[in-house]
Design a protein around this motif. Structure first.
Motif, mmCIF file in Angstrom:
data_model
loop_
_atom_site.group_PDB
_atom_site.id
_atom_site.type_symbol
_atom_site.label_atom_id
_atom_site.label_comp_id
_atom_site.label_asym_id
_atom_site.label_seq_id
_atom_site.Cartn_x
_atom_site.Cartn_y
_atom_site.Cartn_z
ATOM 1 N N SER A 1 -5.383 1.352 6.835
ATOM 2 C CA SER A 1 -6.367 2.336 6.385
ATOM 3 C C SER A 1 -7.777 1.950 6.783
ATOM 4 O O SER A 1 -8.090 0.786 7.022
ATOM 5 N N VAL A 2 -8.598 2.984 6.882
ATOM 6 C CA VAL A 2 -10.020 2.795 7.147
ATOM 7 C C VAL A 2 -10.733 3.501 6.006
ATOM 8 O O VAL A 2 -10.571 4.702 5.825
ATOM 9 N N GLY A 3 -11.484 2.735 5.206
ATOM 10 C CA GLY A 3 -12.096 3.313 4.013
ATOM 11 C C GLY A 3 -11.000 3.882 3.127
ATOM 12 O O GLY A 3 -9.938 3.263 2.971
ATOM 13 N N PRO A 4 -11.209 5.071 2.580
ATOM 14 C CA PRO A 4 -10.203 5.647 1.684
ATOM 15 C C PRO A 4 -9.062 6.315 2.449
ATOM 16 O O PRO A 4 -8.097 6.784 1.852
ATOM 17 N N GLY B 1 -0.890 8.252 15.399
ATOM 18 C CA GLY B 1 -0.958 6.888 14.884
ATOM 19 C C GLY B 1 -0.205 5.877 15.726
ATOM 20 O O GLY B 1 0.013 4.747 15.295
ATOM 21 N N LYS B 2 0.160 6.235 16.927
ATOM 22 C CA LYS B 2 0.916 5.326 17.785
ATOM 23 C C LYS B 2 0.107 4.075 18.120
ATOM 24 O O LYS B 2 0.580 2.959 17.961
ATOM 25 N N SER B 3 -1.128 4.295 18.603
ATOM 26 C CA SER B 3 -1.938 3.147 19.007
ATOM 27 C C SER B 3 -2.290 2.269 17.808
ATOM 28 O O SER B 3 -2.249 1.043 17.901
ATOM 29 N N ILE B 4 -2.637 2.907 16.694
ATOM 30 C CA ILE B 4 -2.974 2.135 15.493
ATOM 31 C C ILE B 4 -1.789 1.245 15.107
ATOM 32 O O ILE B 4 -1.947 0.071 14.793
ATOM 33 N N THR B 5 -0.578 1.809 15.152
ATOM 34 C CA THR B 5 0.616 1.051 14.807
ATOM 35 C C THR B 5 0.812 -0.107 15.786
ATOM 36 O O THR B 5 0.963 -1.264 15.376
ATOM 37 N N ALA C 1 0.124 -6.130 16.820
ATOM 38 C CA ALA C 1 -0.392 -7.195 17.684
ATOM 39 C C ALA C 1 -1.676 -7.820 17.132
ATOM 40 O O ALA C 1 -2.264 -8.686 17.759
ATOM 41 N N GLY C 2 -2.113 -7.352 15.959
ATOM 42 C CA GLY C 2 -3.355 -7.888 15.393
ATOM 43 C C GLY C 2 -4.591 -7.419 16.132
ATOM 44 O O GLY C 2 -5.640 -8.052 16.068
ATOM 45 N N LEU C 3 -4.486 -6.300 16.818
ATOM 46 C CA LEU C 3 -5.624 -5.792 17.601
ATOM 47 C C LEU C 3 -6.209 -4.524 16.989
ATOM 48 O O LEU C 3 -6.914 -3.772 17.657
ATOM 49 N N GLN C 4 -5.914 -4.280 15.702
ATOM 50 C CA GLN C 4 -6.419 -3.059 15.047
ATOM 51 C C GLN C 4 -7.947 -3.068 15.033
ATOM 52 O O GLN C 4 -8.558 -4.122 15.128
ATOM 53 N N PRO C 5 -8.566 -1.860 14.913
ATOM 54 C CA PRO C 5 -10.031 -1.824 14.867
ATOM 55 C C PRO C 5 -10.578 -2.684 13.718
ATOM 56 O O PRO C 5 -9.925 -2.828 12.684
ATOM 57 N N ARG C 6 -11.758 -3.247 13.930
ATOM 58 C CA ARG C 6 -12.414 -4.129 12.957
ATOM 59 C C ARG C 6 -12.372 -3.591 11.539
ATOM 60 O O ARG C 6 -12.121 -4.313 10.579
ATOM 61 N N GLU C 7 -12.697 -2.276 11.433
ATOM 62 C CA GLU C 7 -12.870 -1.702 10.105
ATOM 63 C C GLU C 7 -11.543 -1.388 9.399
ATOM 64 O O GLU C 7 -11.535 -0.972 8.251
ATOM 65 N N ALA C 8 -10.420 -1.600 10.091
ATOM 66 C CA ALA C 8 -9.130 -1.231 9.504
ATOM 67 C C ALA C 8 -8.616 -2.320 8.560
ATOM 68 O O ALA C 8 -8.810 -3.499 8.803
ATOM 69 N N ARG C 9 -7.960 -1.918 7.467
ATOM 70 C CA ARG C 9 -7.311 -2.857 6.547
ATOM 71 C C ARG C 9 -5.805 -2.688 6.641
ATOM 72 O O ARG C 9 -5.293 -1.567 6.707
ATOM 73 N N ARG D 1 6.976 -8.968 9.551
ATOM 74 C CA ARG D 1 7.530 -10.305 9.766
ATOM 75 C C ARG D 1 7.978 -10.423 11.212
ATOM 76 O O ARG D 1 8.667 -9.565 11.746
ATOM 77 N N PHE D 2 7.519 -11.527 11.842
ATOM 78 C CA PHE D 2 7.861 -11.745 13.246
ATOM 79 C C PHE D 2 8.317 -13.186 13.386
ATOM 80 O O PHE D 2 7.565 -14.104 13.037
ATOM 81 N N GLU D 3 9.555 -13.404 13.827
ATOM 82 C CA GLU D 3 10.111 -14.753 13.961
ATOM 83 C C GLU D 3 9.833 -15.590 12.706
ATOM 84 O O GLU D 3 9.291 -16.686 12.787
ATOM 85 N N ASP D 4 10.186 -15.055 11.530
ATOM 86 C CA ASP D 4 10.041 -15.758 10.259
ATOM 87 C C ASP D 4 8.612 -16.045 9.842
ATOM 88 O O ASP D 4 8.361 -16.938 9.034
ATOM 89 N N ARG D 5 7.696 -15.300 10.401
ATOM 90 C CA ARG D 5 6.314 -15.494 9.997
ATOM 91 C C ARG D 5 5.741 -14.179 9.539
ATOM 92 O O ARG D 5 6.037 -13.137 10.125
ATOM 93 N N GLU D 6 4.924 -14.184 8.487
ATOM 94 C CA GLU D 6 4.273 -12.954 8.039
ATOM 95 C C GLU D 6 2.973 -12.777 8.820
ATOM 96 O O GLU D 6 2.109 -13.652 8.802
ATOM 97 N N LEU D 7 2.832 -11.668 9.531
ATOM 98 C CA LEU D 7 1.627 -11.479 10.344
ATOM 99 C C LEU D 7 0.487 -10.816 9.571
ATOM 100 O O LEU D 7 -0.681 -11.013 9.884
ATOM 101 N N VAL D 8 0.850 -9.998 8.553
ATOM 102 C CA VAL D 8 -0.214 -9.343 7.784
ATOM 103 C C VAL D 8 -0.942 -10.415 6.975
ATOM 104 O O VAL D 8 -0.327 -11.169 6.220
ATOM 105 N N GLY D 9 -2.247 -10.494 7.145
ATOM 106 C CA GLY D 9 -3.033 -11.477 6.405
ATOM 107 C C GLY D 9 -3.305 -12.747 7.192
ATOM 108 O O GLY D 9 -4.061 -13.615 6.747
ATOM 109 N N LEU D 10 -2.699 -12.891 8.372
ATOM 110 C CA LEU D 10 -2.973 -14.051 9.212
ATOM 111 C C LEU D 10 -4.438 -14.033 9.673
ATOM 112 O O LEU D 10 -4.995 -12.963 9.903
ATOM 113 N N SER D 11 -5.032 -15.204 9.822
ATOM 114 C CA SER D 11 -6.419 -15.249 10.296
ATOM 115 C C SER D 11 -6.482 -14.770 11.744
ATOM 116 O O SER D 11 -5.480 -14.797 12.455
ATOM 117 N N ASP D 12 -7.661 -14.365 12.187
ATOM 118 C CA ASP D 12 -7.826 -13.900 13.566
ATOM 119 C C ASP D 12 -7.394 -14.962 14.566
ATOM 120 O O ASP D 12 -6.722 -14.667 15.557
#
Ligand SMILES: Nc1ncnc2c1ncn2[C@@H]1O[C@H](COP(=O)(O)OP(=O)(O)OP(=O)(O)O)[C@@H](O)[C@H]1O
Ligand SMILES: Nc1ncnc2c1ncn2[C@@H]1O[C@H](COP(=O)(O)OP(=O)(O)O)[C@@H](O)[C@H]1O
Ligand code: SF4
Ligand SMILES: [Mg+2]
Ligand SMILES: [Mg+2]
Lengths: 324, 269
Positions: free
Chosen positions: A10-13, A39-43, A48-56, A62-73
């Motif tokens: 999401s971006v803002g609300p 929403g193809k590109s956003i997905t 890949a962790g390349l979402q726009p800066r303002e996106a949350r 989960r990728f190869e037993d690792r959680e990607l959401v919340g990983l540092s840049d």
């Protein structure tokens, strides 16, 4: 290998995308089709962790037993360089115009592999040959504007697969190219994925393109995935009303003699247009354009499993009577 | 029988002395004939000269060599003596309505503009409303600006605008490729209906061969500025004689067929 559950971007609300589930097994090729703004590109970029800066991001990737959401840049950049390759939509904007293409790929190798010195250059030339660029030695020294669009896309593919990733994400990799060049690039991506047992997430607005490359296809509308099926089943027996309408509105070219019967034949139409983000109806997002909508469709449709690992998210899928 | 538009041995190149040689024409030796109410598809890869050809046919560019006539008169003659009548009768719709319509003009102003410049009069509100109704839009959009309309609505405005000066030929350059797939069919059906109702000739540039098959009776295939094949659409697409056309049909018809071909090749190896 990749398991997505309730990924929300999401971006803002405004929630741009909500992918309830999407799994990609090792070596499997999964396509994502949808119209512009679905929403193809956003997905693809969020995975890949390349979402726009303002996106949350919320939910789980989960990728190869690792959680990607919340990983540092920084941590995400490492995963992306080494384990996940990304091919962007517009090759002209993804390459640095002031640097020769060979050294650009060499830089990616320096960052993401243990190779050094002469080994890097040798590997770049090997990659250029692998993506079927003519005269790798000559191309190495060219600037991006000195090679064709198709060749630029090959350079970006070389860059994306340089570190032998397990997952390749391609966002409309052929949309900017000619139809004749397009097929060569599709063929290349398919061959690379097969040869390296590399999983693929392939995004496109054209079903025919996705079908040429993928085992499974997901359809996205208004930021929601509405159906997932094997490529053949999706194209031949779509279940979601949106998928069926989309295929009807954009028919392929029939072969040989049947063409004569096409003259003057009208296209099947989907009424209305795609609403802007945030303007979709509640419940099923396709409801205001769907000929089969009933009162039930004001509620969010459930995910109903279909054959194989397929599913459909519709109250009245094709083949059921309830929806008129 | 004279055709409405006739092109014979036409040559064109951008700039006058590119590379100095006589060889690198953007378009070379193009000949075709379009009857009144006829339909013609123009296909070919990017850069093959499709847009350039229709810009020449509508008088937006001048040929370097060869003949080009409209309604039995050379286009140079039309442009010298009846320029406005010629432009009114040869109208064009471009690929991207967001780029072809001025973002600072209301729909009403954009719609009135061809009539003002080519017929020197201000169309009445009733005319504007009727013009919109023809393309399936309500009069309420007259006060809106382009950013307040969807791509499909804007392309309808562009079509209404082209039709407002009663053309004999409508040229459409990839008119739906900037639109959502689910909206393309609406605009294509509209073009088919209008052509029929108004007795227009239609020249359609598109990369989508399924569109060519439905909308046009004749087609020419351009490759590097030359016509490599021409004929009735069902013949050219159904049994192409030129290898380039055959490749185009194979590539564009259904990419999934290409996949079947690749897999067979794989198995033979
Ligand atoms: N204004 C211009 N000045 C110089 N060269 C041009 C100009 N416009 C087009 N060209 C060149 O002329 C050739 C034909 O271009 P044209 O735009 O007619 O191709 P097209 O078939 O319409 O391609 P596309 O499918 O990409 O729209 C190309 O080589 C192009 O680069
Ligand atoms: N940075 C952003 N901020 C706000 N909205 C955005 C941003 N990027 C994209 N969107 C919106 O998100 C939706 C999905 O966009 P996108 O993923 O680019 O679509 P697609 O790739 O399917 O064409 C669209 O409505 C788009 O306008
Ligand atoms: S849930 Fe209802 S509105 Fe949505 S696609 Fe299915 S039938 Fe149509
Ligand atoms: Mg996109
Ligand atoms: Mg063009």
């Amino acid at each position: 290998m990749l398991t997505i559950r309730d990924l929300r971007v999401s971006v803002g609300p405004l929630e741009l995308v909500h992918i309830e589930r999407l799994d990609i097994a090792q070596g499997r090729r999964v396509g994502l089709v949808g119209e512009s703004g679905s929403g193809k590109s956003i997905t693809a970029m969020s995975i890949a962790g390349l979402q726009p800066r303002e996106a949350r991001l919320a939910g789980s990737v989960r990728f190869e037993d690792r959680e990607l959401v919340g990983l540092s840049d920084a941590a995400m950049a490492k995963v992306r360089g080494a384990r996940i390759g990304f091919i962007p939509q517009d090759p002209t904007r993804a390459l640095n115009p002031t640097t020769r293409v060979g050294p650009q790929v060499a830089e990616a190798l320096r960052l993401n592999t243990d190779l050094g010195g002469a080994a890097i250059r040798a590997r770049v030339l090997e990659l250029f040959a692998q993506v079927r660029l003519p005269e790798p030695e000559v191309l190495y020294q060219r600037y991006p504007h000195q090679i064709s669009g198709g060749q630029q896309q090959r350079v970006l593919i070389a860059m994306a697969i340089a570190a032998r990733p397990q997952l390749l994400i391609a966002d409309e990799p052929t949309t900017a190219l000619d139809v004749t060049v397009q097929n060569e690039i599709l063929r290349l991506i398919l061959d690379l994925s097969r040869a390296q047992r590399m999983a693929l997430l392939f995004v496109s607005h054209e079903l025919g393109v996705v079908r040429a490359v993928c085992d499974d296809i997901g359809v996205i509308y208004g930021g929601r995935m509405v159906e997932l099926a094997s490529a053949g089943a999706l194209a031949e027996t779509p279940r979601h009303r949106y998928t069926a309408a989309l295929i009807g509105a954009n028919p392929g070219l029939p072969g040989g003699d049947e063409i004569a019967a096409m003259t003057g034949r009208r296209f099947a139409v989907i009424e209305g247009s795609v609403p802007a983000a945030g303007r979709f109806p509640a419940g099923c997002r396709f409801r205001n354009r769907c000929r089969h909508a009933t009162a039930a469709c004001a509620e969010d449709p459930p995910i109903t499993p279909q054959g194989g690992n397929g599913w459909v998210k519709c109250w009245h899928p094709v083949g059921t009577e309830a929806g008129r | 029988m004279t055709a409405l538009v006739e092109v014979g041995g036409l040559h064109f190149r951008y700039g006058s002395s590119r590379r100095g040689t006589g060889q690198d024409w953007t378009l070379a030796d193009i000949s075709l004939a379009l009857p009144a109410r006829g339909t013609l598809g123009i296909v070919g890869e990017s850069g093959s000269g499709k847009s350039t050809l229709i810009r020449l046919m509508c008088g937006l560019l001048r040929p370097d060599r060869g003949a080009l006539s409209f309604d039995g008169r050379p286009v140079t003659d039309w442009l010298a003596t009846d320029r406005r009548a010629f432009l009114a009768r040869n109208q064009i719709v471009f690929q991207n309505p967001r780029r072809s319509l001025d973002p600072r003009m209301t729909v009403a102003r954009a719609l009135a503009e061809p009539v003002r410049s080519l017929e020197s009069r201000q169309p009445t509100d009733a005319e504007l409303a009727a013009s919109l109704a023809r393309v399936g839009l309500q009069a309420e959009v007259l006060g809106r600006y382009p950013h307040q309309l969807s791509g499909g609505q804007l392309q309808r405005v562009a079509i209404a605008r082209a039709l407002s000066v009663r053309p004999a030929v409508l040229y459409a350059d990839e008119p739906t490729s900037a639109l959502d797939v689910s909206v393309q069919a609406q605009v294509l059906n509209l073009l088919m209906d209008l052509r029929e109702d108004l007795g227009l000739a239609l020249v359609m540039v598109t990369h989508n061969l399924a569109v060519v098959a439905r909308l046009t009776e004749h087609v020419i295939v351009l490759h590097r500025g030359r016509v490599v094949e021409a004929g009735p659409t069902h013949r050219v697409l159904g049994s192409p004689e030129n290898p380039y056309t055959a490749a185009l049909v194979a590539a564009a018809a259904d990419v999934s067929l290409a996949r079947a071909g690749w897999d067979e090749a794989e198995e033979r190896r």
